[in-house]
Design a protein around this motif. Sequence first.
Motif, short mmCIF file in Angstrom:
data_model
loop_
_atom_site.label_atom_id
_atom_site.label_comp_id
_atom_site.label_asym_id
_atom_site.label_seq_id
_atom_site.Cartn_x
_atom_site.Cartn_y
_atom_site.Cartn_z
N ILE A 62 -5.86 16.33 -3.61
CA ILE A 62 -5.56 17.51 -3.13
C ILE A 62 -4.16 18.20 -3.59
N LEU A 63 -3.33 17.14 -3.67
CA LEU A 63 -1.60 17.49 -3.98
C LEU A 63 -2.20 17.68 -5.58
N PHE A 76 -8.58 6.35 -9.96
CA PHE A 76 -8.40 5.67 -8.09
C PHE A 76 -9.91 5.03 -7.78
N ILE A 118 1.52 19.92 1.39
CA ILE A 118 0.94 19.50 0.95
C ILE A 118 1.04 18.31 0.45
N PHE A 155 -5.04 -0.19 -3.81
CA PHE A 155 -5.29 1.05 -3.87
C PHE A 155 -6.62 1.37 -3.44
N ILE A 156 -8.03 0.21 -2.33
CA ILE A 156 -8.45 0.78 -2.00
C ILE A 156 -8.66 0.89 -0.79
N VAL A 157 -7.16 0.91 -0.47
CA VAL A 157 -6.93 1.23 1.49
C VAL A 157 -6.41 2.72 1.49
N LEU A 158 -5.38 3.15 -0.32
CA LEU A 158 -5.16 4.68 -0.46
C LEU A 158 -6.85 5.62 -0.05
N PRO A 159 -5.79 6.20 0.79
CA PRO A 159 -6.40 7.47 1.26
C PRO A 159 -6.57 8.76 -0.24
N VAL A 160 -7.27 8.93 -1.14
CA VAL A 160 -7.62 9.26 -2.44
C VAL A 160 -7.46 10.36 -2.60
N LEU A 161 -8.08 10.80 -1.14
CA LEU A 161 -8.36 12.37 -0.74
C LEU A 161 -7.31 14.00 -1.01
N PRO A 162 -5.97 13.00 -0.11
CA PRO A 162 -5.03 14.33 0.26
C PRO A 162 -3.96 13.81 -1.65
N ILE A 163 -4.14 12.87 -2.26
CA ILE A 163 -3.26 12.93 -3.31
C ILE A 163 -4.52 13.73 -4.44
N GLY A 188 -9.16 4.78 4.69
CA GLY A 188 -9.03 6.16 3.17
C GLY A 188 -9.63 6.50 3.22
N GLY A 209 -10.63 10.88 4.54
CA GLY A 209 -10.86 11.58 3.10
C GLY A 209 -12.01 12.44 3.97
N ILE A 240 -2.59 5.36 6.79
CA ILE A 240 -3.83 4.94 6.70
C ILE A 240 -4.15 3.46 6.55
N MET A 250 -10.94 14.51 6.65
CA MET A 250 -10.29 16.18 6.65
C MET A 250 -11.34 17.44 6.25
N LEU A 274 -3.83 21.31 6.33
CA LEU A 274 -4.25 20.85 4.77
C LEU A 274 -4.51 22.51 4.01
N LEU A 283 -11.03 -1.02 5.68
CA LEU A 283 -10.74 -1.09 4.36
C LEU A 283 -11.00 0.48 3.81
N THR A 339 0.14 14.47 2.61
CA THR A 339 -0.12 13.16 1.37
C THR A 339 0.34 12.04 1.63
N SER A 352 -0.55 10.80 5.12
CA SER A 352 -1.48 10.17 5.43
C SER A 352 -1.60 9.04 4.58
N VAL A 375 1.04 -0.96 0.00
CA VAL A 375 0.43 -0.02 -0.24
C VAL A 375 1.02 1.12 0.17
#
Lengths: 332, 335, 288
Positions: C125-126, C147, B303, C115-123, B269, B273, B314, B276, B291, B266, B307, B310, B18
């Motif tokens: 935002i980046l 994503f 930022i 990809f499921i666990v990945l925190p999408v929002l910060p990415i 993440g 979000g 997570i 945040m 942020l 699961l 990122t 996090s 991950v």
Amino acid sequence: MSVLNTEGLKAYYIIDVLGEKRYVRAVDDVDLEIRENEIYGIAGESGCGKTTLIKTLFGMVEPPLNVMDGKVKYKMNAEYADIFAMDNKRMREIRWEYISYIPQGSMSVLNPVQKVRYSFEHFIKAHRRIRNKEEEFIKPVERHLQALGLPVQILDSYPHQLSGGMRQRVTVALATVLQPKIIIADEPTTALDVVMQRGVIQLLKDVQSSLKNTIIMVTHDMGIHANIADRIGIMYAGKMIEEASTEEIFGNPLHPYTQYLIGSLPKIGDKSYKTSAPGAPPSLINPPEGCRFYPRCDRATDECKAAIPKLVEIEPGHKAACFLYSGVKEDE
Amino acid sequence: MSFIKRYLLPRLLQYFLVIFVGITVVFIVPRLTPVDPVQEMINTITQRGAYMDPEAIEQLRQSMKEMYGLEGTVFSQYISLWRRLIIGDFGPSLSQFPTPVVKLIGISLPWTLGLMLVTTLLSWIIGNILGGIAGYFSSSRWSAAIERFMMVLRPIPYYIFALILLLVFGYVIPIFPIAGGTSIGLKIQFSWKVIADLLRHAILPALSMILLGMAGWFQTMRLVMSNIVREDYVMYARAGGLRDTKIAFNYVIKNAMLPQVTGLALSLGQIFGGAMVTEMVFSYPGIGGLLYTAINAGDYNLIMGITMFSILGIATGALLVDLLYPLFDPRIRYR
Amino acid sequence: MAVLRELLRDGKFTFAFTVMSILIILAILSFFSPYDMSIWNVVPRDMPPSAEYILGTNSKGQDVFWEMTVAIKNSLIMAVIAAFFSRLIAIAVGLLAGFKGGMTDRTLMSINDSFIVLPVLPILILLGAILKERLNMIVLGLILAIFGWAWDARLIRSQTLSLREREFTNTAMLSGQKVYELIFKEYLPFVIPIVSATAINNMFWAVGMEVTMAILGLSNLTIPTLGTMMHWAISYQAMLLGYWWWIATPVVVSVLLFVSLYLLSVSVSQYLDPRTRIQRIGTAKVVK
């Protein structure tokens, strides 16, 4: 003396297909009289309503299955009680205490997240008050398991740690632990290999002869019936079409369907060509009018298409529903 | 032994994967775009009205390129990103120069951790209990009524829901503070007054997260439950004449919990979000709030740091939940 | 057509379908907009709704109704792009992992779970912080697609796994059918229904992400979308100044869009799930 009766039992599945109600007539007008101290076999092809029949006998009727008509009576304290007239509390009390159940495929009937010990504990505590756990629970259960030839260690195993045959034997032990008057067994051997099958069948026989109770045994396997049953009822398309002692069914089958069923069994020394009934069993949504079997029957007459034959006694203790032997019709 | 091999090792591998995938995405995607982040940042700074002579800009560009590891080949850039990640150096914040990004994150972290931990647990527990009851009695009328309520609640995005709460309880009926983590000027110390103040400020952000989170757990639990009620072992227990409460707790709920624990791992993440967004709306001093200020200040470094941090956080959280799972499921523990 | 008729029996679906149709009609209307949305001050500012300006005008001097139609169009296009491309990835990964099994399966599913666990929002935002003005609806749709595929790939994989176990797979393989033919002709028809149900879910998610990013000012604010409309209304303090029509329009439209997309996905997946189908069959009264 009968312990369990049904009168004109009808249990249908009600299915809504695009707003139109369809009835699956899985159990259609069945009269049964099951006696004390016998093993009663119910035989028939898959999809003939066997499983639905025993669900109804056990009172496990949940939508879409509905009991449309008829009664199921248990004999309790010398009186017959209609189970559909009982309230839920009474129903809960008599289950396992009076009538218990050995399920088809033990794979998924034991709670996967608890040790087998707790299944025994829950099933017993639901019906008996236990004050002294050691004396009233642990010792009797261990004695019970030993009597059935099961290792006591299984109590501390999780279901997934046991083999299929062992799991099935656990369900037999569970079903007999309160010594009920009736045990219903739904294809208890189907999921097992032949060696295991023998073990489970022998176990059931031993249990019956020591408890002197009644076992209702449902399976499509005629070999098992020959081995274990005292009397056999043959089901076809939701109806009981023949009923007699095991010797009679195998030695003198009357109904053409039963004859096909017996005729297709292999016998030692017999090298003749085996025939089975032509065609496939009918849909239970639109069963043929008249005798359900006539489209597959080579001896069918016009009468068979017009009316349904009634299950009547042809010879003493031998009933059949066929116009070849009696002209009695079902009144519809 | 087989437990370690079959369960623990794959989980640990997954954990590193991950992080690997996340960091790699963060590394690759900006490079696929035709944008030069350094140029972009210089634009942001000059747009903000700070006058800089070309020489100073060139100097800044050089130092930033070094800082981001934009020097050298793509591969060496990638390696240097990992090196910085491992030693925990995300460089200094640009908007609050020269405070290190790690320090800023460190200050905000307890707020987010506290808010997220409490709201996630509460929404998970309440949602599962309600969903469990509603699923067990899925044919009853009130079960359908709660279901309908959750169905309306569920699709509302965090941002809009938080905004509505803010309007109602901050302006229309002003009973809760509308922003911040504490009253201004309050010194953090251990006293009832401080705790009460902290709680008062946390209620609205927490409420928005709990309600929305609960709706989600409610719905999955109700579905899981109404399926498990039809499982063979439940039917069998019912055939055995067990009491309803016994069946509900020992047979249905114990099993229905399992997919929900996995689901928690699961969905961390997504929950993050949500946290945040909530923090941004309520100007809560956590990671989300940080942020938000970073976005407004164009602080690319901060930022980037948040990122990457996090992703680490997570992944670790999900790993922890996964490690708890065998406690519930004996099939994992023994074989 | 028969499918649609059966779906329309469901009150949820009927509601969602009606709302969705209205939103699509509004989106189509945008092509007949009398104003160019990139130009400011074409109409009087801050007018409340009237016969001339149905939903009033905003502080940028634009007609809110026509701005809304363009916003719906843009948001929907972005969502469709995100859903379409994420589905392509999901189908490819899901079929491949399910069909090949073994090491391929394990590797793909590990990446998938990451990809499921990945925190999408910060990415996001980046990415938004880097790209900003260059972030048009197509690019945003494609980024969201990267994503948004993982959950569905898992679903498709498990469906493929069960298909592979069925008899026809062996028959087809033994009779010499080519693998890609088997996959396209035999498997895809089973996979498409799952994909269509989750596509709606994915659009839902994509619109939500767009709104969040736009409100934070992390997308191209010159393109009217539901998110950027909210962004401008909030940054011009529309709420405090009492220009409720300006802020209420995108909020109401997006809530309608969210609720209808959500209900669509719920009723479609209910329709596809045989278990809940049986549940829907009325519980007829027990005759005693």
